[in-house]
Design a protein around this motif. Structure first.
Motif, PDB file in Angstrom:
ATOM      1  N   THR A  76      31.194  79.681   5.187  1.00 35.52           N
ATOM      2  CA  THR A  76      31.683  80.901   5.831  1.00 35.52           C
ATOM      3  C   THR A  76      30.517  81.765   6.286  1.00 35.52           C
ATOM      4  O   THR A  76      29.442  81.758   5.669  1.00 35.52           O
ATOM      5  N   ASN A  77      30.757  82.518   7.366  1.00 37.79           N
ATOM      6  CA  ASN A  77      29.717  83.434   7.835  1.00 37.79           C
ATOM      7  C   ASN A  77      29.671  84.708   6.993  1.00 37.79           C
ATOM      8  O   ASN A  77      28.753  85.519   7.132  1.00 37.79           O
ATOM      9  N   GLY A  78      30.671  84.911   6.140  1.00 39.78           N
ATOM     10  CA  GLY A  78      30.668  86.060   5.230  1.00 39.78           C
ATOM     11  C   GLY A  78      30.913  87.392   5.882  1.00 39.78           C
ATOM     12  O   GLY A  78      30.794  88.431   5.233  1.00 39.78           O
ATOM     13  N   ASP A  79      31.281  87.392   7.154  1.00 39.10           N
ATOM     14  CA  ASP A  79      31.508  88.644   7.879  1.00 39.10           C
ATOM     15  C   ASP A  79      32.986  89.012   7.777  1.00 39.10           C
ATOM     16  O   ASP A  79      33.834  88.401   8.418  1.00 39.10           O
ATOM     17  N   LYS A  80      33.307  90.005   6.982  1.00 38.03           N
ATOM     18  CA  LYS A  80      34.701  90.377   6.752  1.00 38.03           C
ATOM     19  C   LYS A  80      35.404  90.811   8.033  1.00 38.03           C
ATOM     20  O   LYS A  80      36.598  90.580   8.219  1.00 38.03           O
ATOM     21  N   SER A  81      34.673  91.453   8.934  1.00 41.65           N
ATOM     22  CA  SER A  81      35.289  91.962  10.159  1.00 41.65           C
ATOM     23  C   SER A  81      35.453  90.884  11.224  1.00 41.65           C
ATOM     24  O   SER A  81      36.360  90.960  12.058  1.00 41.65           O
ATOM     25  N   GLN A  82      34.576  89.873  11.220  1.00 45.45           N
ATOM     26  CA  GLN A  82      34.639  88.790  12.208  1.00 45.45           C
ATOM     27  C   GLN A  82      34.502  87.456  11.493  1.00 45.45           C
ATOM     28  O   GLN A  82      33.611  86.668  11.773  1.00 45.45           O
ATOM     29  N   LEU A  83      35.390  87.205  10.549  1.00 49.37           N
ATOM     30  CA  LEU A  83      35.267  86.048   9.673  1.00 49.37           C
ATOM     31  C   LEU A  83      35.441  84.730  10.417  1.00 49.37           C
ATOM     32  O   LEU A  83      36.256  84.608  11.322  1.00 49.37           O
ATOM     33  N   ALA A  84      34.635  83.746  10.008  1.00 50.38           N
ATOM     34  CA  ALA A  84      34.765  82.385  10.514  1.00 50.38           C
ATOM     35  C   ALA A  84      34.516  81.433   9.346  1.00 50.38           C
ATOM     36  O   ALA A  84      33.696  81.712   8.470  1.00 50.38           O
ATOM     37  N   THR A  85      35.231  80.329   9.312  1.00 51.50           N
ATOM     38  CA  THR A  85      35.059  79.344   8.251  1.00 51.50           C
ATOM     39  C   THR A  85      34.883  77.949   8.836  1.00 51.50           C
ATOM     40  O   THR A  85      35.295  77.672   9.971  1.00 51.50           O
ATOM     41  N   PHE A  86      34.273  77.079   8.041  1.00 50.87           N
ATOM     42  CA  PHE A  86      33.983  75.713   8.451  1.00 50.87           C
ATOM     43  C   PHE A  86      34.160  74.834   7.214  1.00 50.87           C
ATOM     44  O   PHE A  86      33.366  74.898   6.287  1.00 50.87           O
ATOM     45  N   GLY A  87      35.222  74.050   7.194  1.00 50.53           N
ATOM     46  CA  GLY A  87      35.518  73.231   6.032  1.00 50.53           C
ATOM     47  C   GLY A  87      35.367  71.744   6.310  1.00 50.53           C
ATOM     48  O   GLY A  87      35.430  71.296   7.462  1.00 50.53           O
ATOM     49  N   ILE A  88      35.134  70.977   5.240  1.00 50.76           N
ATOM     50  CA  ILE A  88      35.017  69.525   5.341  1.00 50.76           C
ATOM     51  C   ILE A  88      35.992  68.897   4.355  1.00 50.76           C
ATOM     52  O   ILE A  88      36.025  69.260   3.179  1.00 50.76           O
ATOM     53  N   GLN A  89      36.781  67.954   4.842  1.00 52.25           N
ATOM     54  CA  GLN A  89      37.758  67.246   4.014  1.00 52.25           C
ATOM     55  C   GLN A  89      37.430  65.756   3.991  1.00 52.25           C
ATOM     56  O   GLN A  89      36.858  65.222   4.946  1.00 52.25           O
ATOM     57  N   HIS A  90      37.820  65.098   2.915  1.00 55.59           N
ATOM     58  CA  HIS A  90      37.621  63.647   2.817  1.00 55.59           C
ATOM     59  C   HIS A  90      38.790  63.022   2.083  1.00 55.59           C
ATOM     60  O   HIS A  90      39.336  63.602   1.142  1.00 55.59           O
ATOM     61  N   SER A  91      39.180  61.831   2.525  1.00 48.29           N
ATOM     62  CA  SER A  91      40.197  61.068   1.818  1.00 48.29           C
ATOM     63  C   SER A  91      40.068  59.593   2.180  1.00 48.29           C
ATOM     64  O   SER A  91      39.478  59.240   3.197  1.00 48.29           O
ATOM     65  N   PHE A  92      40.585  58.727   1.308  1.00 45.82           N
ATOM     66  CA  PHE A  92      40.703  57.302   1.596  1.00 45.82           C
ATOM     67  C   PHE A  92      42.098  57.055   2.144  1.00 45.82           C
ATOM     68  O   PHE A  92      43.084  57.434   1.529  1.00 45.82           O
ATOM     69  N   ILE A  93      42.196  56.421   3.309  1.00 52.70           N
ATOM     70  CA  ILE A  93      43.508  56.199   3.911  1.00 52.70           C
ATOM     71  C   ILE A  93      43.831  54.725   4.101  1.00 52.70           C
ATOM     72  O   ILE A  93      44.848  54.387   4.678  1.00 52.70           O
ATOM     73  N   SER A  94      42.962  53.850   3.610  1.00 50.40           N
ATOM     74  CA  SER A  94      43.086  52.392   3.665  1.00 50.40           C
ATOM     75  C   SER A  94      42.668  51.857   5.028  1.00 50.40           C
ATOM     76  O   SER A  94      42.875  52.487   6.069  1.00 50.40           O
ATOM     77  N   GLN A  95      42.091  50.673   4.981  1.00 48.42           N
ATOM     78  CA  GLN A  95      41.623  50.035   6.209  1.00 48.42           C
ATOM     79  C   GLN A  95      42.785  49.638   7.114  1.00 48.42           C
ATOM     80  O   GLN A  95      42.636  49.588   8.336  1.00 48.42           O
ATOM     81  N   ASN A  96      43.942  49.355   6.531  1.00 42.41           N
ATOM     82  CA  ASN A  96      45.107  49.002   7.351  1.00 42.41           C
ATOM     83  C   ASN A  96      45.483  50.125   8.300  1.00 42.41           C
ATOM     84  O   ASN A  96      45.804  49.898   9.468  1.00 42.41           O
ATOM     85  N   ILE A  97      45.461  51.357   7.789  1.00 47.21           N
ATOM     86  CA  ILE A  97      45.839  52.497   8.624  1.00 47.21           C
ATOM     87  C   ILE A  97      44.779  52.778   9.676  1.00 47.21           C
ATOM     88  O   ILE A  97      45.100  53.059  10.830  1.00 47.21           O
ATOM     89  N   THR A  98      43.509  52.707   9.290  1.00 47.65           N
ATOM     90  CA  THR A  98      42.470  52.958  10.296  1.00 47.65           C
ATOM     91  C   THR A  98      42.496  51.891  11.380  1.00 47.65           C
ATOM     92  O   THR A  98      42.252  52.178  12.553  1.00 47.65           O
ATOM     93  N   ARG A  99      42.807  50.658  11.016  1.00 44.44           N
ATOM     94  CA  ARG A  99      42.951  49.609  12.044  1.00 44.44           C
ATOM     95  C   ARG A  99      44.104  49.933  12.983  1.00 44.44           C
ATOM     96  O   ARG A  99      44.027  49.701  14.183  1.00 44.44           O
ATOM     97  N   SER A 100      45.200  50.447  12.405  1.00 44.19           N
ATOM     98  CA  SER A 100      46.338  50.820  13.242  1.00 44.19           C
ATOM     99  C   SER A 100      45.949  51.920  14.216  1.00 44.19           C
ATOM    100  O   SER A 100      46.318  51.887  15.396  1.00 44.19           O
ATOM    101  N   ILE A 101      45.203  52.907  13.728  1.00 44.51           N
ATOM    102  CA  ILE A 101      44.757  53.999  14.590  1.00 44.51           C
ATOM    103  C   ILE A 101      43.886  53.459  15.717  1.00 44.51           C
ATOM    104  O   ILE A 101      44.068  53.806  16.891  1.00 44.51           O
ATOM    105  N   ILE A 102      42.939  52.609  15.361  1.00 42.19           N
ATOM    106  CA  ILE A 102      42.019  52.054  16.346  1.00 42.19           C
ATOM    107  C   ILE A 102      42.773  51.241  17.396  1.00 42.19           C
ATOM    108  O   ILE A 102      42.407  51.226  18.577  1.00 42.19           O
ATOM    109  N   ASN A 103      43.843  50.573  16.979  1.00 41.50           N
ATOM    110  CA  ASN A 103      44.603  49.722  17.906  1.00 41.50           C
ATOM    111  C   ASN A 103      45.557  50.506  18.798  1.00 41.50           C
ATOM    112  O   ASN A 103      46.101  49.955  19.754  1.00 41.50           O
ATOM    113  N   HIS A 104      45.803  51.783  18.478  1.00 45.29           N
ATOM    114  CA  HIS A 104      46.609  52.618  19.366  1.00 45.29           C
ATOM    115  C   HIS A 104      45.807  52.941  20.625  1.00 45.29           C
ATOM    116  O   HIS A 104      44.575  52.913  20.628  1.00 45.29           O
ATOM    117  N   SER A 105      46.499  53.266  21.687  1.00 44.27           N
ATOM    118  CA  SER A 105      45.813  53.698  22.902  1.00 44.27           C
ATOM    119  C   SER A 105      45.231  55.091  22.689  1.00 44.27           C
ATOM    120  O   SER A 105      45.643  55.823  21.775  1.00 44.27           O
TER     121      SER A 105
END
Length: 238
Positions: A76-105
């Motif tokens: 976070t920029n810590g500015d209460k009046s003009q606040l902005a945040t930047f988050g990072i998420q991670h998860s395992f979704i299995s290779q089957n699903i990522t292959r499905s995503i890649i195979n979509h148009s």
């Protein structure tokens, strides 16, 4: 007057985030350009296999207890009046699903992501502005910019998500949310920081069979689960 300024801001941010919804194909790794920042990245997370250089002078905020979407860290920029945040998420979704995503148009991938972000309720309305899909040798990167308007106080938050669907079953999401006033500055800081995002490709969890009909549904549910109300809404921190 306020609505006019807001409209101008939204037009500007549409150009700042991305020029249009389009796709590119690359033969290199998603993280090939980030390799040069391997030694200079100041935030490293060995457990989840990534490092990044957050925006200069941004601090680390506590992850709210009600966020259960795999958020690892929030800057976070810590500015209460003009606040902005930047988050990072991670998860395992299995290779089957990522292959499905890649195979979509490209259009299908963007449409599914956009549908999970677009929403309307009595309290708020979220709409996708634009985005892009990039294909690499080790996965797909999807960038989407969107705006959320809250009816209670007539406030607006502008956001950009970058999804990394890696072919080894890992999913990472970078999410930036900003007050409209400083969106140009914050969007540039986000883009610069995202360029340094480097993943060491941790091992995926064991694969499990998924019937074809469930793949698209699973993809939509996974993406939908990443939406967290802009990290408990920037306005509540003002």
């Amino acid at each position: 007057m306020y609505k006019t300024l807001l409209l101008i801001t939204l037009v500007i941010v549409a150009a700042v985030f991305t020029n249009s919804a389009y796709a590119m194909n690359y033969t290199s790794s998603i993280f090939s350009n980030a390799q040069r920042y391997a030694d200079s990245n100041s935030y490293k997370n060995s457990e989840h296999g990534f490092s990044i250089q957050p925006p200069l002078n941004w601090g680390i905020a506590s992850v709210p207890a009600n966020i259960s979407n795999g958020t690892i860290v929030i800057f976070t920029n810590g500015d209460k009046s003009q606040l902005a945040t930047f988050g990072i998420q991670h998860s395992f979704i299995s290779q089957n699903i990522t292959r499905s995503i890649i195979n979509h148009s490209d259009n299908d991938i963007f449409s599914i992501v956009a549908r999970t972000i677009n929403s309307n309720s009595s309290d708020s309305s979220t709409s996708v502005l634009n985005g892009l899909v990039d294909r690499y040798s080790d996965g797909v990167r999807v960038a989407v910019s969107y705006t959320t308007h809250y009816t209670a106080d007539d406030s607006t938050i502008l956001s950009e998500n970058v999804y990394y669907f890696l072919d080894n079953g890992n999913q990472y999401i970078l999410e930036m949310a900003s007050n409209p006033t400083n969106i140009q500055k914050n969007a540039q800081l986000f883009a610069d920081s995202a360029e340094t995002f480097l993943v060491n490709q941790p091992s995926a969890v064991p694969e499990f069979p998924i019937v074809p009909v469930a793949l698209a549904v699973g993809m939509a549910l996974i993406i939908a689960s990443t939406r967290v109300g802009l990290f408990t809404r920037l306005g509540h921190s003002n």
